[in-house]
Write a protein that holds these residues in place. Structure first.
Motif, PDB file in Angstrom:
ATOM      1  N   ALA A   1     -11.515  83.019 -53.778  1.00  0.00           N
ATOM      2  CA  ALA A   1     -10.282  83.430 -53.094  1.00  0.00           C
ATOM      3  C   ALA A   1     -10.601  84.079 -51.751  1.00  0.00           C
ATOM      4  N   ALA A   2     -11.708  84.826 -51.684  1.00  0.00           N
ATOM      5  CA  ALA A   2     -12.112  85.460 -50.422  1.00  0.00           C
ATOM      6  C   ALA A   2     -12.472  84.407 -49.381  1.00  0.00           C
ATOM      7  N   ALA A   3     -13.189  83.377 -49.816  1.00  0.00           N
ATOM      8  CA  ALA A   3     -13.552  82.293 -48.892  1.00  0.00           C
ATOM      9  C   ALA A   3     -12.305  81.589 -48.379  1.00  0.00           C
ATOM     10  N   LYS A   4     -11.332  81.380 -49.271  1.00  0.00           N
ATOM     11  CA  LYS A   4     -10.079  80.743 -48.853  1.00  0.00           C
ATOM     12  C   LYS A   4      -9.310  81.638 -47.883  1.00  0.00           C
ATOM     13  N   LEU A   5      -9.360  82.951 -48.111  1.00  0.00           N
ATOM     14  CA  LEU A   5      -8.671  83.888 -47.221  1.00  0.00           C
ATOM     15  C   LEU A   5      -9.246  83.814 -45.811  1.00  0.00           C
ATOM     16  N   LEU A   6     -10.554  83.575 -45.726  1.00  0.00           N
ATOM     17  CA  LEU A   6     -11.217  83.448 -44.427  1.00  0.00           C
ATOM     18  C   LEU A   6     -11.092  82.044 -43.854  1.00  0.00           C
ATOM     19  N   ALA A   7     -10.438  81.161 -44.607  1.00  0.00           N
ATOM     20  CA  ALA A   7     -10.319  79.755 -44.200  1.00  0.00           C
ATOM     21  C   ALA A   7     -11.696  79.105 -44.040  1.00  0.00           C
ATOM     22  N   SER A   8     -12.634  79.550 -44.873  1.00  0.00           N
ATOM     23  CA  SER A   8     -13.971  78.947 -44.845  1.00  0.00           C
ATOM     24  C   SER A   8     -13.901  77.539 -45.421  1.00  0.00           C
ATOM     25  N   PRO A   9     -14.529  76.574 -44.788  1.00  0.00           N
ATOM     26  CA  PRO A   9     -14.487  75.207 -45.311  1.00  0.00           C
ATOM     27  C   PRO A   9     -15.336  75.012 -46.557  1.00  0.00           C
ATOM     28  N   ALA A  10     -16.368  75.873 -46.724  1.00  0.00           N
ATOM     29  CA  ALA A  10     -17.283  75.688 -47.848  1.00  0.00           C
ATOM     30  C   ALA A  10     -17.703  77.037 -48.412  1.00  0.00           C
ATOM     31  N   ILE A  11     -18.225  77.018 -49.646  1.00  0.00           N
ATOM     32  CA  ILE A  11     -18.702  78.224 -50.305  1.00  0.00           C
ATOM     33  C   ILE A  11     -19.997  77.900 -51.028  1.00  0.00           C
ATOM     34  N   ALA A  12     -20.915  78.856 -51.071  1.00  0.00           N
ATOM     35  CA  ALA A  12     -22.190  78.654 -51.756  1.00  0.00           C
ATOM     36  C   ALA A  12     -21.962  78.672 -53.263  1.00  0.00           C
ATOM     37  N   ALA A  13     -22.495  77.678 -53.943  1.00  0.00           N
ATOM     38  CA  ALA A  13     -22.263  77.559 -55.382  1.00  0.00           C
ATOM     39  C   ALA A  13     -23.479  76.975 -56.083  1.00  0.00           C
ATOM     40  N   VAL A  14     -23.693  77.443 -57.306  1.00  0.00           N
ATOM     41  CA  VAL A  14     -24.653  76.815 -58.207  1.00  0.00           C
ATOM     42  C   VAL A  14     -23.886  75.728 -58.948  1.00  0.00           C
TER      43      VAL A  14
END
Length: 277
Positions: A67-80
């Motif tokens: 949700a934080a990444a979406k709030l920043l309008a980040s296109p991608a997020i680090a994930a395992v």
């Protein structure tokens, strides 16, 4: 459990391709904003975990970070990224989410109770229910005791999983889902005594009590106050000093409770001696 022998590979995943299952604990907007600020200034320190499902991904844990990444309008997020084969069952996936949540401090007493109750249900389904013939009738107290001793002493201390705390968690988790959502970000969500009092009421009453507690401005300051309003009876007298202390004690960490016992060992021994006489 997930295969821990494989090294974790962290990938950048398009946030728009991640699906979140229904029924996850309610997001705290303040915590989402805090994480977004940390992402903005420090970057994402801890990856989320997802399961690849074709061209999309299913979230295992990291809902607030997503949700934080979406709030920043980040296109991608680090994930395992895991595969469905990394988990033996749906219960394994649920346990991955629950244990991740329990290890984080932002859990309220309500969130914690719901997760512990879910964990106990998974344990009961896997270890207690009969595999064949007639189902064996087992009491809540029996399954709670078995669940508690299934953990090492260190784990019980770290998670605060005594028989009593598990039993209380199961009772709190009986609060109706819509009522839980309504009070999730209210002060009562972090007050075990108040949550237990609310859980003791019928679902329709729970909803009425929650409405009084969460109105703006609040029409009641406690479950007892709300009940008095609903029943048109005099408000209860100011709580005695011991009751306030008991409420504060119920919100302490296990290590803090142990320290309290050490400081008041003489009084506790006096009380126990009186009960034995």
């Amino acid at each position: 459990m997930a295969n821990l022998s494989k090294p974790a590979v962290i990938s950048a995943i398009d946030v728009c391709l991640i699906d979140v299952a229904a029924g996850r604990r309610k997001l705290d907007p303040a915590w989402v904003e805090t994480l977004a600020d940390l992402f903005r200034t420090q970057g994402q320190k801890t990856p989320i975990e997802v399961i690849a499902t074709g061209e999309r991904y299913r979230l295992v844990f990291g809902h607030h970070r997503l949700a934080a990444a979406k709030l920043l309008a980040s296109p991608a997020i680090a994930a395992v990224v895991k595969s469905p084969e990394d988990f033996a069952s749906e219960a394994e996936i649920a346990l991955a989410e629950i244990t991740e949540n329990l290890a984080r401090r932002e859990l309220s007493a309500l969130d914690r109770a719901v997760d512990i109750a879910r964990w106990r249900e998974i344990y009961e389904a896997a270890h207690v229910a009969n595999r064949g013939g007639r189902p064996k009738k087992i009491t809540l107290e029996e399954t709670t005791a078995k669940f508690a001793v299934s953990f090492s002493e260190a784990a019980r201390k770290a998670f605060g999983l005594s028989e009593r705390s598990i039993f209380n968690a199961v009772k709190i988790a009986t609060i109706a889902t819509d009522v839980r959502d309504q009070i999730a970000l209210h002060g009562i969500a972090d007050n075990q005594s108040e949550l237990l009092a609310l859980a003791a009421e019928q679902p329709t009453r729970q909803a009425d009590i929650a409405a009084l507690l969460t109105s703006e401005p609040p029409q009641a300051s406690s479950v007892a106050d709300a009940i008095a309003i609903l029943d048109r009876t005099p408000k209860p007298a100011t709580e005695p000093r011991w009751q306030k202390l008991a409420t504060d004690f119920s919100k302490m960490k296990t290590s803090e409770q142990d320290r309290f016992f050490e400081l008041h060992e003489a009084a506790i021994q006096r009380w126990m001696k009186g009960r034995q006489s």
